[in-house]
Enzyme design. Sequence first.
Site, PDB file in Angstrom:
ATOM      1  N   GLY A  14     -25.510  49.357  12.733  1.00  0.00           N
ATOM      2  CA  GLY A  14     -24.344  49.694  11.923  1.00  0.00           C
ATOM      3  C   GLY A  14     -24.600  49.522  10.441  1.00  0.00           C
ATOM      4  N   ILE A  19     -21.214  46.048   4.850  1.00  0.00           N
ATOM      5  CA  ILE A  19     -22.052  44.848   4.896  1.00  0.00           C
ATOM      6  C   ILE A  19     -23.424  45.174   5.475  1.00  0.00           C
ATOM      7  CG2 ILE A  19     -22.307  42.596   6.016  1.00  0.00           C
ATOM      8  CD1 ILE A  19     -19.245  42.271   5.783  1.00  0.00           C
ATOM      9  N   GLY A  20     -23.464  46.008   6.508  1.00  0.00           N
ATOM     10  CA  GLY A  20     -24.742  46.348   7.132  1.00  0.00           C
ATOM     11  C   GLY A  20     -25.702  47.003   6.162  1.00  0.00           C
ATOM     12  N   TYR A 149     -10.073  41.498  18.826  1.00  0.00           N
ATOM     13  CA  TYR A 149     -11.160  41.446  17.836  1.00  0.00           C
ATOM     14  C   TYR A 149     -11.655  40.011  17.658  1.00  0.00           C
ATOM     15  CZ  TYR A 149     -13.421  41.486  13.228  1.00  0.00           C
ATOM     16  OH  TYR A 149     -14.306  41.326  12.186  1.00  0.00           O
TER      17      TYR A 149
END
Length: 258
Positions: A14, A19-20, A149
Amino acid sequence: MIINLQGKTAIVSGASGGIGFAIAQGLAASGAHVIVNGRRQEAVDEAVAKIGSNATGYVGDLGTANGCAALIKAHPHCDILINNLGIYDRGEFSETSDDVWERFFQINVMSGVRLSRAYIPGMKEKNWGRIVFISSESAFNIPPEMVHYGFTKLGQIAIARGLAKTLAGTNVTVNSVLPGPTLSEGLEKMLKPEQEKTGKSIEELAADFTIRNRPSSIIRRAATVEEVANMVVYVCSEQASATTGASLRVEGGVIDSI
């Protein structure tokens, strides 16, 4: 401190944005060759072009067993594995179906399980490796509007801790990193209509969002994706060789415990 990851191959799931992408960029800047994963060819190509020659793109859906198997076949060697792939969405607990729970579990949890299971043997053989699960402060502050989540983020921490124990006595470390509110493309997109209405900067609106939704924040603003990535790059370094089995916070003090 100079972090040198030359000669290391990193896979970041991802990683075409947010952030990835910042993690992939940080690892590449430290000398690692990074496999940048995403589901859309255009987004992956754009990310690779920004990172430069230390990056290779891989387009595939790692939220399925077949998708993980295809990546592992295409890139059988990995020194640094960043399990960053994840989705989030709000939903009332009473209205969240089994299908939604299963989808979140497969993408947020099982993608990391499958990739870790595949790459750990090679890391053990070389007696060196780094695995990082990108969890969230929501693992400890379970959001009532996103129980499904929060559950997956806590699951990642448990898996990382357990894997670290299975690798006791080796030079393979496993950790989880816990971001809080972070000014990624997703948050920026969400705040765009408010910016057009108020004229405030995205940073101001992100700070307002953080204070409103996470009032325990100590930094009183959203973190940048680079701030999260900095922690991850350090954890992947040789200098972090004594850090394993840890859940490392980059959430600006949102979690109200010492």
